[in-house]
Design an enzyme around this catalytic site. Structure first.
Site, mmCIF file in Angstrom:
data_model
loop_
_atom_site.group_PDB
_atom_site.id
_atom_site.type_symbol
_atom_site.label_atom_id
_atom_site.label_comp_id
_atom_site.label_asym_id
_atom_site.label_seq_id
_atom_site.Cartn_x
_atom_site.Cartn_y
_atom_site.Cartn_z
ATOM 1 N N GLN A 90 -5.477 31.714 -6.168
ATOM 2 C CA GLN A 90 -6.919 31.942 -6.231
ATOM 3 C C GLN A 90 -7.408 31.932 -7.672
ATOM 4 O O GLN A 90 -8.432 31.331 -7.999
ATOM 5 C CB GLN A 90 -7.256 33.287 -5.578
ATOM 6 C CG GLN A 90 -8.726 33.461 -5.278
ATOM 7 C CD GLN A 90 -9.217 32.449 -4.263
ATOM 8 O OE1 GLN A 90 -8.521 32.130 -3.303
ATOM 9 N NE2 GLN A 90 -10.401 31.915 -4.469
ATOM 10 N N GLU A 120 -14.676 35.932 0.598
ATOM 11 C CA GLU A 120 -14.546 34.568 1.104
ATOM 12 C C GLU A 120 -13.281 34.419 1.945
ATOM 13 O O GLU A 120 -13.317 33.890 3.051
ATOM 14 C CB GLU A 120 -14.522 33.608 -0.084
ATOM 15 C CG GLU A 120 -14.372 32.151 0.268
ATOM 16 C CD GLU A 120 -14.253 31.276 -0.971
ATOM 17 O OE1 GLU A 120 -14.401 30.050 -0.825
ATOM 18 O OE2 GLU A 120 -13.994 31.807 -2.077
ATOM 19 N N HIS A 121 -12.159 34.857 1.400
ATOM 20 C CA HIS A 121 -10.872 34.781 2.106
ATOM 21 C C HIS A 121 -10.308 36.195 2.250
ATOM 22 O O HIS A 121 -10.188 36.914 1.250
ATOM 23 C CB HIS A 121 -9.860 33.941 1.331
ATOM 24 C CG HIS A 121 -10.372 32.598 0.909
ATOM 25 N ND1 HIS A 121 -10.765 32.319 -0.389
ATOM 26 C CD2 HIS A 121 -10.550 31.461 1.612
ATOM 27 C CE1 HIS A 121 -11.157 31.062 -0.460
ATOM 28 N NE2 HIS A 121 -11.041 30.515 0.730
ATOM 29 N N GLN A 129 -28.604 16.889 -10.731
ATOM 30 C CA GLN A 129 -29.262 15.607 -10.474
ATOM 31 C C GLN A 129 -28.811 14.993 -9.146
ATOM 32 O O GLN A 129 -29.597 14.323 -8.458
ATOM 33 C CB GLN A 129 -29.020 14.631 -11.635
ATOM 34 C CG GLN A 129 -27.577 14.302 -11.938
ATOM 35 C CD GLN A 129 -26.928 15.256 -12.938
ATOM 36 O OE1 GLN A 129 -27.329 16.404 -13.057
ATOM 37 N NE2 GLN A 129 -25.930 14.762 -13.654
ATOM 38 N N ASP A 138 -6.980 26.122 2.897
ATOM 39 C CA ASP A 138 -7.642 25.216 1.959
ATOM 40 C C ASP A 138 -7.441 23.763 2.335
ATOM 41 O O ASP A 138 -8.277 22.909 2.019
ATOM 42 C CB ASP A 138 -7.093 25.428 0.543
ATOM 43 C CG ASP A 138 -7.765 26.576 -0.188
ATOM 44 O OD1 ASP A 138 -8.819 27.038 0.283
ATOM 45 O OD2 ASP A 138 -7.233 27.008 -1.232
ATOM 46 N N GLU A 193 -54.106 39.499 22.434
ATOM 47 C CA GLU A 193 -54.180 38.847 21.124
ATOM 48 C C GLU A 193 -55.535 38.190 20.884
ATOM 49 O O GLU A 193 -55.758 37.590 19.830
ATOM 50 C CB GLU A 193 -53.068 37.797 20.996
ATOM 51 C CG GLU A 193 -51.682 38.416 20.958
ATOM 52 C CD GLU A 193 -50.574 37.383 20.783
ATOM 53 O OE1 GLU A 193 -50.872 36.167 20.859
ATOM 54 O OE2 GLU A 193 -49.429 37.798 20.550
ATOM 55 N N ASN A 245 -20.761 23.685 -9.153
ATOM 56 C CA ASN A 245 -20.879 24.616 -10.269
ATOM 57 C C ASN A 245 -22.236 25.320 -10.261
ATOM 58 O O ASN A 245 -23.007 25.227 -9.306
ATOM 59 C CB ASN A 245 -20.630 23.888 -11.594
ATOM 60 C CG ASN A 245 -21.662 22.802 -11.864
ATOM 61 O OD1 ASN A 245 -22.728 22.746 -11.238
ATOM 62 N ND2 ASN A 245 -21.351 21.916 -12.798
ATOM 63 N N TYR A 247 -21.487 17.194 -1.244
ATOM 64 C CA TYR A 247 -21.140 17.277 -2.658
ATOM 65 C C TYR A 247 -19.657 17.599 -2.793
ATOM 66 O O TYR A 247 -19.183 18.601 -2.262
ATOM 67 C CB TYR A 247 -21.969 18.360 -3.360
ATOM 68 C CG TYR A 247 -21.841 18.303 -4.863
ATOM 69 C CD1 TYR A 247 -22.751 17.578 -5.622
ATOM 70 C CD2 TYR A 247 -20.799 18.944 -5.527
ATOM 71 C CE1 TYR A 247 -22.631 17.501 -7.010
ATOM 72 C CE2 TYR A 247 -20.672 18.865 -6.897
ATOM 73 C CZ TYR A 247 -21.591 18.143 -7.636
ATOM 74 O OH TYR A 247 -21.463 18.060 -9.000
ATOM 75 N N HIS A 252 -8.315 28.634 -9.701
ATOM 76 C CA HIS A 252 -9.518 27.854 -9.422
ATOM 77 C C HIS A 252 -10.437 27.788 -10.634
ATOM 78 O O HIS A 252 -10.935 26.727 -11.005
ATOM 79 C CB HIS A 252 -10.298 28.480 -8.251
ATOM 80 C CG HIS A 252 -9.863 28.003 -6.909
ATOM 81 N ND1 HIS A 252 -10.081 26.725 -6.459
ATOM 82 C CD2 HIS A 252 -9.234 28.648 -5.895
ATOM 83 C CE1 HIS A 252 -9.605 26.592 -5.235
ATOM 84 N NE2 HIS A 252 -9.074 27.740 -4.871
ATOM 85 N N HIS A 288 -55.628 30.274 24.889
ATOM 86 C CA HIS A 288 -54.295 30.548 25.418
ATOM 87 C C HIS A 288 -54.413 31.150 26.827
ATOM 88 O O HIS A 288 -53.699 30.761 27.761
ATOM 89 C CB HIS A 288 -53.546 31.531 24.509
ATOM 90 C CG HIS A 288 -52.983 30.919 23.279
ATOM 91 N ND1 HIS A 288 -53.762 30.403 22.285
ATOM 92 C CD2 HIS A 288 -51.686 30.750 22.876
ATOM 93 C CE1 HIS A 288 -52.983 29.944 21.312
ATOM 94 N NE2 HIS A 288 -51.720 30.136 21.643
#
Length: 416
Positions: A243, A311-312, A175, A345, A399, A198, A114, A246, A404
């Site tokens: 930053q 994140e950074h 979608q 980036d 068990e 988003n 994406y 954005h 087994h």
């Protein structure tokens, strides 16, 4: 400005997912599952005000875009691609060497990527995702990006050509995620979906996870900058502005033991913010989501950075290198004056798709290895089986799984 204690009291790490959108996103996903391509056409008209005639952008259009962009941009895209390839190749998992117990590494077959559109179409995201998949050896890469009234940005299409994407579709939002997760008449189902987006995209990825792999649930972008008395105030000011531009939800953190330096930097930020083309976005981001934190010691600074798990993480102090082993949470570390976040980036090599909202506590940035999967291989000799089997027999007995037990026991008996 906050003291460390006050900051800890008021700050909460979260990805800010708007759960009020949940019903809408679920409805979109169900519509795509039921109606396929027609739902994609309808949603493009409804949400993007674009009346599409085709979902796929032909390869000839990608080549035309590549030929149409200026040579400086073309060279920059190619240089970035080469840097990313080199770094990702250097960290790619290698096959283990063993005779009886080992792992085999396989690339994913088909991945969906994406690429956001909106106010700042992220050309670099094409490189920071698809190149990684290519280095991994993924068989088929599919890029989706929101349709635009005047057509997809030429630089994005050129980047798609450079990375040799197999298919590019002009579809966005929840979608697009649904189409990649479940397939339509035109868009095939993928094994994994990566890339930022988003709120609708984030929620959709969260909902389809399990039916398809995902990289992460991305929230607002963020940077944590640590400074001291030696730091260049103007350079850090630009880092914070970079930053904040954005998105109005973008978060900025400025941390130091030196109160005067914090004040100096924020004064420069105020002076320069209004001169930026995205001044309104920057102003809102800084007003609602900026934190200046005055710490009492280096240990307090480290603890605060690890609490944020940002994140950074940009360390621009005289002793910046000493922080590398101390910062244990963070999407990516940028060490020293000449390693600004913006270089990461675009061209440094590590992917800019990174965990946000404190998720670096348990996850890492996207890498070539996220497009690989492993399976264990157990190929035992008679001798090794004889050594291992008694313990397995005892555990099977505990068990109460008789078959087994027998599967191991009778092999062992026949070997003696």
């Amino acid at each position: 400005m906050y003291t460390t204690d006050r900051f800890k009291d008021i700050y909460a790490t979260k990805n800010d997912i708007d759960w009020t959108l949940l019903d809408n996103v679920q409805s979109i996903i169900k519509s795509v599952q039921k109606e396929g391509d027609q739902a994609l056409y309808d949603y493009s008209k409804k949400f993007d005000s674009v009346d599409l005639t085709d979902l796929e952008i032909p390869h000839t259009a990608l080549k035309d875009a590549y030929d149409s962009i200026d040579s400086d941009l073309r060279d920059a895209l190619i240089a970035a691609k080469e840097n990313i390839e080199a770094y990702q190749q250097s960290i790619k998992w290698t096959q283990s060497e063993a005779s009886e117990l080992y792992q085999k590494i396989h690339p994913l077959n088909r991945v969906g990527i994406y690429v956001p559109g909106g106010t700042a179409p992220l050309v670099s995201t094409v490189l920071m995702t698809t190149v990684l998949a290519n280095v991994a050896g993924v068989n088929e890469t599919i890029i989706v990006t929101p349709p635009q009234k005047d057509g997809i940005q030429q630089a994005i299409l050129a980047a798609c050509y450079i990375v040799e994407a197999d298919h590019v579709y002009q579809v966005g939002g929840a979608q697009a995620i649904a189409a990649l997760a479940y397939g339509t008449e035109t868009i095939p189902k993928v094994d994994k979906i990566v890339g930022p987006g988003n709120q609708y995209v984030a929620l959709a990825k969260k909902l389809v996870y399990g039916d398809v792999g995902i990289d992460s649930i991305a929230g607002p972008s963020e940077i944590v900058v640590v400074v001291d008395e030696t730091t260049r105030a103007d350079w850090v000011a630009y880092d914070l502005l970079a930053q904040a531009e954005h998105d109005i939800q973008a978060r900025t953190f400025l941390i130091s033991e030196n109160k005067e330096k914090l004040d100096e930097i924020m004064t420069v930020v105020a002076e320069k913010a209004g001169l930026q083309p995205r001044a309104e976005i920057i102003a809102k981001s800084l007003e609602d989501h900026h934190y200046s934190v005055h710490t009492a010691s280096k240990q307090e600074t480290v603890d605060t950075v690890n609490l944020i798990a940002g994140e950074h993480i940009s360390i621009q102090t005289e002793d910046a290198a000493t922080y590398v082993d101390l910062i244990t949470t963070g999407g990516a570390l940028f060490i020293g004056t000449y390693s600004p976040e913006a270089i990461g980036d675009y061209v440094a090599g590590p992917s800019h798709v990174l965990p946000t909202g404190g998720n670096a506590r348990f996850s890492n940035g996207l890498s070539v290895n996220d497009f690989l999967r492993t399976n264990s291989v157990i190929h035992l000799s008679n001798e090794t089986f004889n050594q291992m089997a008694p313990s397995g027999i005892r555990l099977a007995k505990e068990e109460a799984l008789q078959a087994h037990h027998d599967s191991l026991y009778f092999r062992l008996e026949d070997n003696h």
